[in-house]
Each structure stands twice: as structure tokens, then as C-alpha cells.
Scaffold this motif. Structure first.
Motif, PDB file in Angstrom:
ATOM      1  N   LEU A 227      74.336  34.278  74.070  1.00  0.00           N
ATOM      2  CA  LEU A 227      74.878  35.537  74.252  1.00  0.00           C
ATOM      3  C   LEU A 227      74.269  36.869  74.307  1.00  0.00           C
ATOM      4  N   ASN A 228      72.866  36.900  73.799  1.00  0.00           N
ATOM      5  CA  ASN A 228      72.013  38.022  74.154  1.00  0.00           C
ATOM      6  C   ASN A 228      71.679  38.067  75.633  1.00  0.00           C
ATOM      7  N   GLU A 229      72.026  37.267  76.409  1.00  0.00           N
ATOM      8  CA  GLU A 229      71.806  37.459  77.786  1.00  0.00           C
ATOM      9  C   GLU A 229      72.852  38.292  78.679  1.00  0.00           C
ATOM     10  N   ILE A 230      74.034  38.363  77.957  1.00  0.00           N
ATOM     11  CA  ILE A 230      75.335  39.138  78.463  1.00  0.00           C
ATOM     12  C   ILE A 230      75.192  40.530  78.016  1.00  0.00           C
ATOM     13  N   SER A 231      75.631  41.416  78.804  1.00  0.00           N
ATOM     14  CA  SER A 231      75.767  42.803  78.692  1.00  0.00           C
ATOM     15  C   SER A 231      76.839  43.140  77.557  1.00  0.00           C
ATOM     16  N   LEU A 232      76.691  43.649  76.583  1.00  0.00           N
ATOM     17  CA  LEU A 232      78.014  43.682  75.655  1.00  0.00           C
ATOM     18  C   LEU A 232      78.278  44.977  75.204  1.00  0.00           C
ATOM     19  N   GLN A 233      79.616  45.312  75.007  1.00  0.00           N
ATOM     20  CA  GLN A 233      80.100  46.341  74.429  1.00  0.00           C
ATOM     21  C   GLN A 233      81.313  46.163  73.595  1.00  0.00           C
ATOM     22  N   PHE A 234      81.270  46.854  72.085  1.00  0.00           N
ATOM     23  CA  PHE A 234      82.068  46.916  71.290  1.00  0.00           C
ATOM     24  C   PHE A 234      82.734  48.254  71.336  1.00  0.00           C
ATOM     25  N   VAL A 235      84.310  48.086  71.417  1.00  0.00           N
ATOM     26  CA  VAL A 235      84.714  49.575  71.792  1.00  0.00           C
ATOM     27  C   VAL A 235      85.925  49.421  70.688  1.00  0.00           C
ATOM     28  N   VAL A 236      86.285  50.732  70.138  1.00  0.00           N
ATOM     29  CA  VAL A 236      87.168  50.820  69.086  1.00  0.00           C
ATOM     30  C   VAL A 236      87.443  52.313  69.030  1.00  0.00           C
ATOM     31  N   GLY A 237      88.776  52.605  68.654  1.00  0.00           N
ATOM     32  CA  GLY A 237      89.309  54.098  68.744  1.00  0.00           C
ATOM     33  C   GLY A 237      88.597  54.691  67.140  1.00  0.00           C
ATOM     34  N   SER A 288      74.165  44.906  71.628  1.00  0.00           N
ATOM     35  CA  SER A 288      75.326  45.230  72.156  1.00  0.00           C
ATOM     36  C   SER A 288      75.321  46.786  72.004  1.00  0.00           C
ATOM     37  N   LEU A 289      76.400  47.359  72.671  1.00  0.00           N
ATOM     38  CA  LEU A 289      76.522  48.706  72.677  1.00  0.00           C
ATOM     39  C   LEU A 289      77.981  49.081  71.704  1.00  0.00           C
ATOM     40  N   LEU A 290      77.894  49.958  70.801  1.00  0.00           N
ATOM     41  CA  LEU A 290      79.280  50.233  70.305  1.00  0.00           C
ATOM     42  C   LEU A 290      79.687  51.630  70.754  1.00  0.00           C
ATOM     43  N   THR A 291      81.011  51.555  71.226  1.00  0.00           N
ATOM     44  CA  THR A 291      81.447  52.752  71.780  1.00  0.00           C
ATOM     45  C   THR A 291      82.789  53.113  70.871  1.00  0.00           C
ATOM     46  N   ILE A 292      82.619  54.364  70.090  1.00  0.00           N
ATOM     47  CA  ILE A 292      83.870  54.615  69.283  1.00  0.00           C
ATOM     48  C   ILE A 292      84.570  55.838  70.097  1.00  0.00           C
ATOM     49  N   VAL A 293      85.785  55.599  70.576  1.00  0.00           N
ATOM     50  CA  VAL A 293      86.343  56.625  71.089  1.00  0.00           C
ATOM     51  C   VAL A 293      87.096  57.639  70.368  1.00  0.00           C
ATOM     52  N   PRO A 294      86.659  58.944  70.372  1.00  0.00           N
ATOM     53  CA  PRO A 294      87.066  59.836  69.660  1.00  0.00           C
ATOM     54  C   PRO A 294      88.554  60.358  69.724  1.00  0.00           C
ATOM     55  N   GLY A 295      89.022  60.442  68.550  1.00  0.00           N
ATOM     56  CA  GLY A 295      90.620  60.783  68.451  1.00  0.00           C
ATOM     57  C   GLY A 295      91.762  59.812  68.811  1.00  0.00           C
ATOM     58  N   VAL A 296      91.137  58.476  69.194  1.00  0.00           N
ATOM     59  CA  VAL A 296      91.969  57.285  69.558  1.00  0.00           C
ATOM     60  C   VAL A 296      92.285  56.358  68.759  1.00  0.00           C
ATOM     61  N   ALA A 297      93.709  56.169  68.206  1.00  0.00           N
ATOM     62  CA  ALA A 297      94.040  54.993  67.301  1.00  0.00           C
ATOM     63  C   ALA A 297      94.042  53.844  67.796  1.00  0.00           C
TER      64      ALA A 297
END
Ligand SMILES: *[C@@H]1O[C@H](CO)[C@@H](O)[C@H](O)[C@H]1NC(C)=O
Ligand SMILES: *[C@@H]1O[C@H](CO)[C@@H](O)[C@H](O)[C@H]1NC(C)=O
Ligand SMILES: *[C@@H]1O[C@H](CO)[C@@H](O)[C@H](O)[C@H]1NC(C)=O
Ligand SMILES: *[C@@H]1O[C@H](CO)[C@@H](O)[C@H](O)[C@H]1NC(C)=O
Length: 327
Positions: A227-237, A288-297
């Protein structure tokens, strides 16, 4: 004469060796349709939503940028990367079919798009979640996707289906992260968007809460190094802080339905769940990268959310292409 025999032998061998996925015999493909007709048979642009030959309950839409033909006609060029976008519980495919956001993205980036449709109801009239857990009474949604990838590879041999770029939001994020546990070797990069109920890499709990019985159910083992060989992103509002349904609702649901999909009631917000899941993966050595999208539910149609989900994958595609061209 001798030349002819050699050629037809070589042709026969190549036909026998290139295995045809079940039910695809006689299919029009980008290798047997004249280039100037590709668009007329919908092999370029948006392909009609089609049922999978291997499981007609599952269907899929495909979008192939129109300049794709240059790529297949030009053997020196790379195969087109494939973005696989998994829908959420509502099964909206608007990004592919109605508002054209995915086709626009695909034209810009130079990739094809596959959007599978796992309908509700395959396991009974109240089933809305079977595809998310990969394994239910009659459906292995992960295998259904692998079969669909074979069909796509056969119809569009210029598309790279061996290493996909996987995105999924909500129920689609559930499917995506579980698919990663089982098939890391098929994924180049993944964007996991706001799953509500998740599978932790926990050897003390059974699937789909943990992974203790993955061997029994799926005949495979979870390999976090892979799994660590994959480029990973978690995204949430940033505002994805509400819990779907009250605790009374979940109690009622369990009473009338039982726990058909073996997922526990939702008792945390998706923002908390995503952070917790990512922490457990980090602890298991998976970056992994964690992307928190501002202002989005919790909104899969929000343009900023879509941009965050797909842009990461587009960057990964161009990164990989740049790397493969390094001498
Ligand atoms: C083939 O690829 C080369 C290099 O990318 C490009 O210059 C050329 O125009 C391409 N030919 C066709 C027919 O697409
Ligand atoms: C389980 O996996 C092994 C190794 O990949 C394979 O050889 C075997 O046939 C599989 N068993 C079943 C029941 O699918
Ligand atoms: C939610 O439920 C799970 C078990 O199903 C438990 O492990 C977890 O601690 C609970 N979280 C909260 C915030 O109550
Ligand atoms: C890949 O190379 C192109 C052209 O040199 C460049 O514009 C692009 O930023 C590179 N992509 C990445 C992700 O580095």
C-alpha cells in the motif's frame, strides 16, 4: 505463399494468446474499427453506459478523449492512464454524464475515465451498500471491477488498465480504500474521499471492520508495504462533521434490517473517521496526503471537492509519465 502462411500462423497465435474476456467475442474495439469510424461507434468520446459481460447487474460508463486515436496509432506513445471514479450511495454519475466535469478533466489531463455503476438492490430490496464492502452473498464488487477492467482493456487496448488511478467519494471512498487492501498491485494512485464507515488494518476484528479474516474471505493477505508504494490521498470536507442519522435511527435500522453488510452503526463524523483511518495507515507505515477542503460539507458535487479528488490523480499521472520518459 510461404510468407502468407507465416503471417496467418502469427495472426492465429496472437489471437489465441490475447485472451478474450468472457462475452467480448466479436466486440468492436479500437484495433478492429477503422480510425475514421471510431467516433461513430462511440469508441471515442462518451461510450454509452453498458452492462458488464461478466455480471450484467453491474454496468459502467467510459469516456475516452477524442485525441486518443493519435495515441493508439502512435506506438511510441504511452498508453492512456485510466481514472476510475466510484460513485457514492446515491449512485450519481452526473460528473460523467450530465455536467461533463469528468470528461473536461479527462480532455485536459489526457486520460480515460471509467465509472462503474453498482446498482442498489443486488442483495435484496433494501440493499444500498453491498458494493462498499466488496463481499456480500452474491457480489464480489472488487472482482466485478477487475472483470470490467479486462473488458475495457480489450475494447481500448491503448488504455492502461493495469495500474489505475482510483477515486471515490463517500460510499465510493469506502469501496476505494477496501479495494486497496486487496489489490494494491492494480492501483497507481488513489484519492479516498470522505468514507463514513471504514475498515481499519486491525487484525483483531473481522471484515469489514478489520482484516483478521481476509485470508478466508478473499484468499489473500493484506500487505501494508505494498500500500505504501501507491500515491495516496485522503480527502474530506472541513465541514463534514455531521453524523448520518441519529443513534436512535441506527438502532431502529438494525432492528428492522439486521446488520446485512456487517458494518457497525455510524457514530463518528466523516472528518473524524478519515483522520483516524489515515492515522492507522500511517502507524502501519503507509504514507499519504490529507487534504481537508475548506468550507465544504459532505457534498460529492461540490466543485472544490471534485477538484481536490481528481487534481491529485492528474498530478500523479503526469509525474509518472515524466518519470517514465526520464533517460
Ligand atoms: C507520435 O508521437 C510523437 C511524439 O510524441 C509526435 O510528435 C507525433 O506527432 C505523433 N504522431 C501521431 C500520428 O500522433
Ligand atoms: C488462493 O490463492 C492461491 C495463490 O494465489 C491460488 O493458488 C489458489 O488457487 C487460490 N484458491 C482459491 C480457492 O481460489
Ligand atoms: C464507535 O463505535 C466503534 C465500534 O463500533 C468504537 O470502536 C468507537 O470507539 C466508537 N466511537 C465513538 C466516538 O463512540
Ligand atoms: C511533467 O513535465 C511537464 C513538462 O516538463 C511539466 O509541465 C509538469 O509540471 C510535470 N509534472 C509534474 C507532476 O512534475
Amino acid at each position: 505463399m510461404r510468407l502468407n502462411i507465416t503471417i496467418s500462423l502469427a495472426f492465429l497465435i496472437s489471437v489465441t494468446w490475447a485472451s478474450i474476456p468472457p462475452g467480448m467475442e466479436g466486440a468492436l474495439t479500437t484495433s478492429n474499427v477503422p480510425a475514421e469510424y471510431l467516433e461513430y461507434v462511440f469508441l471515442l468520446g462518451g461510450f454509452p453506459i453498458i452492462q458488464s459481460r461478466s455480471d450484467p447487474r453491474v454496468s459502467y460508463g467510459v469516456y475516452v478523449p477524442k485525441d486518443y486515436y493519435n495515441a493508439v496509432s502512435n506506438l511510441t506513445q504511452d498508453k492512456l492512464p485510466l481514472l476510475v471514479n466510484i460513485h457514492g450511495t446515491s449512485r450519481r454519475m452526473t460528473a460523467l454524464q450530465v455536467d461533463d466535469q469528468l470528461p473536461k478533466f479527462a480532455d485536459e489531463i489526457g486520460c480515460a475515465v471509467l465509472a462503474p455503476l453498482f446498482p442498489a438492490g443486488v442483495e435484496g430490496p433494501n440493499d444500498i451498500s453491498s458494493y462498499k464492502v466488496l463481499h456480500t452473498a452474491s457480489l464480489r464488487s472488487d472482482l466485478a471491477l477487475l472483470d470490467i477492467l479486462d473488458e475495457v482493456a480489450y475494447r481500448w487496448p491503448g488504455i492502461d488498465t493495469k495500474h489505475i488511478y482510483l477515486s471515490g467519494f463517500s460510499g465510493g471512498g469506502q469501496f476505494a480504500h477496501r479495494f486497496l487492501y486487496l489489490h494494491p498491485d492494480r492501483v497507481a494512485a488513489a484519492s479516498i474521499g470522505a468514507p463514513g464507515r471504514v475498515t481499519y488494518p486491525d487484525q483483531s476484528k473481522s471484515w469489514p471492520q478489520g482484516i483478521s479474516d481476509v485470508g478466508e474471505i478473499f484468499n489473500t493477505t493484506v500487505n501494508m508495504e505494498k500500500l505504501n508504494e501507491i500515491s495516496l490521498q485522503f480527502v474530506v470536507g472541513e465541514k463534514d462533521t455531521e453524523i448520518h442519522g441519529s443513534s436512535e435511527f441506527w438502532e431502529w435500522l438494525e432492528e428492522v434490517m439486521g446488520s446485512a453488510d456487517d458494518l457497525p452503526p455510524m457514530n463518528e463524523s466523516r472528518l473524524d473517521t478519515v483522520k483516524k483511518l489515515r492515522d492507522t495507515w500511517t502507524a502501519a507505515g503507509v504514507d499519504s496526503l490529507l487534504t481537508i477542503v475548506p468550507g465544504v460539507a459532505h457534498d460529492s458535487e461540490d466543485p472544490a471537492m471534485r477538484k481536490a479528488l481528481w487534481e491529485f490523480l492528474g498530478d500523479q499521472m503526469s509525474l509518472r509519465q515524466n518519470e517514465s520518459h526520464k533517460v
